[in-house]
Design a protein around this motif. Structure first.
Motif, PDB file in Angstrom:
ATOM      1  N   ALA A 124       7.454  22.616  -2.568  1.00  0.00           N
ATOM      2  CA  ALA A 124       7.029  23.969  -2.915  1.00  0.00           C
ATOM      3  C   ALA A 124       5.817  23.925  -3.835  1.00  0.00           C
ATOM      4  CB  ALA A 124       8.182  24.724  -3.576  1.00  0.00           C
ATOM      5  N   GLU A 125       5.839  22.927  -4.712  1.00  0.00           N
ATOM      6  CA  GLU A 125       4.728  22.792  -5.654  1.00  0.00           C
ATOM      7  C   GLU A 125       3.437  22.483  -4.922  1.00  0.00           C
ATOM      8  OE1 GLU A 125       5.836  20.383  -9.219  1.00  0.00           O
ATOM      9  OE2 GLU A 125       3.721  19.835  -9.114  1.00  0.00           O
ATOM     10  N   GLU A 126       3.544  21.556  -3.966  1.00  0.00           N
ATOM     11  CA  GLU A 126       2.346  21.176  -3.183  1.00  0.00           C
ATOM     12  C   GLU A 126       1.840  22.366  -2.361  1.00  0.00           C
ATOM     13  OE1 GLU A 126       4.229  17.844  -1.379  1.00  0.00           O
ATOM     14  OE2 GLU A 126       2.838  16.432  -2.307  1.00  0.00           O
ATOM     15  N   GLN A 127       2.790  23.088  -1.789  1.00  0.00           N
ATOM     16  CA  GLN A 127       2.428  24.253  -0.975  1.00  0.00           C
ATOM     17  C   GLN A 127       1.664  25.282  -1.813  1.00  0.00           C
ATOM     18  OE1 GLN A 127       3.169  24.842   2.556  1.00  0.00           O
ATOM     19  NE2 GLN A 127       1.550  26.320   2.050  1.00  0.00           N
ATOM     20  N   GLU A 128       2.163  25.505  -3.012  1.00  0.00           N
ATOM     21  CA  GLU A 128       1.528  26.477  -3.895  1.00  0.00           C
ATOM     22  C   GLU A 128       0.118  26.032  -4.242  1.00  0.00           C
ATOM     23  OE1 GLU A 128       4.222  27.950  -7.067  1.00  0.00           O
ATOM     24  OE2 GLU A 128       2.341  28.146  -8.213  1.00  0.00           O
ATOM     25  N   MET A 129      -0.026  24.716  -4.518  1.00  0.00           N
ATOM     26  CA  MET A 129      -1.344  24.142  -4.824  1.00  0.00           C
ATOM     27  C   MET A 129      -2.308  24.417  -3.678  1.00  0.00           C
ATOM     28  SD  MET A 129      -1.366  20.353  -6.504  1.00  0.00           S
ATOM     29  CE  MET A 129      -2.394  19.669  -5.223  1.00  0.00           C
ATOM     30  N   MET A 130      -1.780  24.135  -2.480  1.00  0.00           N
ATOM     31  CA  MET A 130      -2.616  24.354  -1.283  1.00  0.00           C
ATOM     32  C   MET A 130      -2.996  25.824  -1.143  1.00  0.00           C
ATOM     33  SD  MET A 130      -4.066  22.693   1.066  1.00  0.00           S
ATOM     34  CE  MET A 130      -4.560  22.542   2.755  1.00  0.00           C
ATOM     35  N   ASP A 131      -2.026  26.724  -1.374  1.00  0.00           N
ATOM     36  CA  ASP A 131      -2.299  28.158  -1.226  1.00  0.00           C
ATOM     37  C   ASP A 131      -3.385  28.634  -2.184  1.00  0.00           C
ATOM     38  OD1 ASP A 131       1.097  29.211  -0.374  1.00  0.00           O
ATOM     39  OD2 ASP A 131      -0.595  28.460   0.849  1.00  0.00           O
ATOM     40  N   GLU A 136      -8.938  30.203  -3.146  1.00  0.00           N
ATOM     41  CA  GLU A 136     -10.236  29.988  -3.782  1.00  0.00           C
ATOM     42  C   GLU A 136     -11.341  29.899  -2.730  1.00  0.00           C
ATOM     43  OE1 GLU A 136      -9.406  27.327  -7.531  1.00  0.00           O
ATOM     44  OE2 GLU A 136     -11.376  26.830  -6.663  1.00  0.00           O
ATOM     45  N   PHE A 137     -11.018  29.135  -1.676  1.00  0.00           N
ATOM     46  CA  PHE A 137     -11.987  29.043  -0.565  1.00  0.00           C
ATOM     47  C   PHE A 137     -12.296  30.426   0.009  1.00  0.00           C
ATOM     48  CE2 PHE A 137     -11.129  24.389   0.000  1.00  0.00           C
ATOM     49  CZ  PHE A 137     -12.456  24.007   0.030  1.00  0.00           C
ATOM     50  N   GLU A 138     -11.273  31.252   0.125  1.00  0.00           N
ATOM     51  CA  GLU A 138     -11.418  32.590   0.711  1.00  0.00           C
ATOM     52  C   GLU A 138     -12.383  33.452  -0.119  1.00  0.00           C
ATOM     53  OE1 GLU A 138      -9.966  32.867   3.641  1.00  0.00           O
ATOM     54  OE2 GLU A 138     -10.993  34.775   3.929  1.00  0.00           O
ATOM     55  N   THR A 139     -12.194  33.413  -1.482  1.00  0.00           N
ATOM     56  CA  THR A 139     -13.088  34.213  -2.327  1.00  0.00           C
ATOM     57  C   THR A 139     -14.517  33.684  -2.250  1.00  0.00           C
ATOM     58  OG1 THR A 139     -12.274  32.877  -4.157  1.00  0.00           O
ATOM     59  CG2 THR A 139     -11.455  35.154  -4.047  1.00  0.00           C
ATOM     60  N   ARG A 140     -14.613  32.349  -2.222  1.00  0.00           N
ATOM     61  CA  ARG A 140     -15.941  31.715  -2.112  1.00  0.00           C
ATOM     62  C   ARG A 140     -16.608  32.176  -0.802  1.00  0.00           C
ATOM     63  NH1 ARG A 140     -20.186  30.511  -3.681  1.00  0.00           N
ATOM     64  NH2 ARG A 140     -21.338  28.617  -3.178  1.00  0.00           N
ATOM     65  N   PHE A 141     -15.824  32.201   0.260  1.00  0.00           N
ATOM     66  CA  PHE A 141     -16.349  32.611   1.556  1.00  0.00           C
ATOM     67  C   PHE A 141     -16.848  34.062   1.531  1.00  0.00           C
ATOM     68  CE2 PHE A 141     -17.193  32.169   5.892  1.00  0.00           C
ATOM     69  CZ  PHE A 141     -16.667  33.229   6.615  1.00  0.00           C
ATOM     70  N   LYS A 142     -16.076  34.926   0.864  1.00  0.00           N
ATOM     71  CA  LYS A 142     -16.460  36.340   0.778  1.00  0.00           C
ATOM     72  C   LYS A 142     -17.798  36.495   0.054  1.00  0.00           C
ATOM     73  CE  LYS A 142     -12.688  39.142   1.969  1.00  0.00           C
ATOM     74  NZ  LYS A 142     -11.298  38.678   1.676  1.00  0.00           N
ATOM     75  N   ASP A 143     -17.949  35.715  -1.054  1.00  0.00           N
ATOM     76  CA  ASP A 143     -19.215  35.760  -1.795  1.00  0.00           C
ATOM     77  C   ASP A 143     -20.381  35.363  -0.896  1.00  0.00           C
ATOM     78  OD1 ASP A 143     -17.832  34.522  -4.952  1.00  0.00           O
ATOM     79  OD2 ASP A 143     -17.899  36.520  -4.026  1.00  0.00           O
ATOM     80  N   LEU A 144     -20.150  34.261  -0.164  1.00  0.00           N
ATOM     81  CA  LEU A 144     -21.211  33.770   0.724  1.00  0.00           C
ATOM     82  C   LEU A 144     -21.546  34.811   1.801  1.00  0.00           C
ATOM     83  CD1 LEU A 144     -20.216  30.041   1.220  1.00  0.00           C
ATOM     84  CD2 LEU A 144     -22.390  30.883   0.306  1.00  0.00           C
TER      85      LEU A 144
END
Lengths: 195, 184
Positions: A124-131, A136-144
């Protein structure tokens, strides 16, 4: 019947002279003028018909050209709209291909991640890290995307976008590969224990 | 004579078909007198007749493709002139009166045939009322029969016959007066 009709006879006798009336002077000139204007009119109307036909054809061609010119843009915006985004696809066809490659590769990585997760390999911990990482990638993508919408042809934005995809793919691949490695090792040790 | 006409001017007619202006003017020169005569007899007005006659020529040139040579060109052209002249006459609100059969029992004068000056006949025809003049011209000069006249004027066949008789009687009277007048 009766004897020859007097009136009929004198008319028949004089038929030729009766049909020999001369119009008033100048009728030749008047007719020539009428004839000229009729023939001229005919020519003009023919010219007009050709001109109209040419104009119609021109307009059709122009509309066609505009349609052709507009259509690829329409198509790409359609693709972008389907993704609900402005993306590299809206810049050029080549970038669209690159983008498709990256998104497909990233999707493949994520499905691998999901199968590993389904196998209960991911905590669960790893999954949360991944999420959080993906968020973060998603917000970065929106900015771009916003940058790209503002400067559609700016190379720096385009390069940033490409870098973004590369990084995302790189990270996902790295994680998945590491997990696969771990999985493999676990399998091997299990095997050894069994033996 | 009628069929000869066709052969004599066939070449010019063919050139008119191709829109040759010179040929068209040539054809006008060949036919204008006869056509003007037809129109002026119906309309009884020189300027109007010239106009109608010339317009008829222009119309004929326009639709010369519909002339298939079944009749002589002159007869075909004359039909156009007659129709257009009658249209023009109807614009003046001329009514071609219906005459009932009862009144149509008119005795015909019998006169000896005498030589009469053509101008006298022309003038006498001009003096006839519109209806009489048109029926008499179409029947005696243009060679229409009563069926054709009744159709073209929108009157009955018997009415056409009656008007012809009356027109002839009137003409006879006028010529008789003229004769007396010229003797005096």
């Amino acid at each position: 019947m009766k004897e020859k009709d007097y009136i009929e006879e004198i008319i028949l006798k004089n038929l030729e002279e009766l049909n020999d009336n001369e119009p008033q002077d100048g009728h030749f000139e008047r007719f020539e003028a009428k004839l000229k204007s009729q023939n001229k009119k005919k020519r003009i109307t023919l010219n007009v018909v050709w001109k109209v036909a040419a104009a119609v054809i021109f307009v059709l061609l122009a509309v066609n050209q505009v349609a052709i010119y507009m259509s690829p843009e329409k198509l790409t915006t359609k693709i972008a709209n389907a993704k609900n985004d402005i993306s590299l696809a809206s810049v050029s066809e080549e970038y669209e291909e690159v983008e498709i490659y990256y998104t497909n590769a990233i999707d493949a990585g994520l499905t691998q991640w999901n199968t590993l997760s389904n196998e209960g390999f991911i905590s669960a911990e790893e999954q949360e890290m991944m999420d959080t990482e993906l968020a973060e990638f998603e917000t970065r993508f929106k900015d771009l995307q916003e940058d790209l919408a503002a400067n559609p042809n700016d190379e720096r934005v385009i390069n940033a976008m490409l870098e973004y995809y590369q990084t995302k793919l790189g990270i996902i691949n790295m994680i998945v590969n590491k997990l696969e490695e771990v999985k493999q090792q676990q399998k091997n040790t299990e095997h050894e224990i069994e033996i | 004579m009628e069929t000869l006409y066709k052969n004599i001017h066939q070449e010019i007619i063919d050139q008119c078909r191709q829109g040759n202006e010179k040929a068209q003017f040539q054809l006008y020169k060949l036919y204008y007198k006869a056509m003007y005569s037809v129109s002026v007899r119906i309309l009884n007005d020189e300027m109007e007749a010239e106009d109608v006659m010339q317009e008829a020529f222009l119309k004929a040139f326009k639709k010369i493709d519909t002339y298939k040579g079944e009749v002589s060109f002159g007869a075909w052209l004359k039909k156009i002139v007659v129709n257009r002249s009658l249209d023009q006459l109807k614009k003046r609100k001329v009514q071609f009166e219906e005459v009932s059969e009862k009144n149509s029992q008119i005795a015909e004068y019998q006169m000896e045939t005498k030589e009469v000056n053509v101008n006298t006949i022309k003038k006498a025809i001009q003096k006839l009322p519109d209806g009489y003049r048109v029926v008499l011209s179409l029947y005696l000069i243009e060679g229409y029969d009563h069926d054709e006249i009744s159709q073209i004027l929108g009157i009955s066949n018997s009415s056409s016959r009656t008007q012809l008789l009356r027109a002839k009687n009137k003409l006879r009277e006028q010529l008789k007066d003229e004769e007396i007048f010229s003797y005096n």
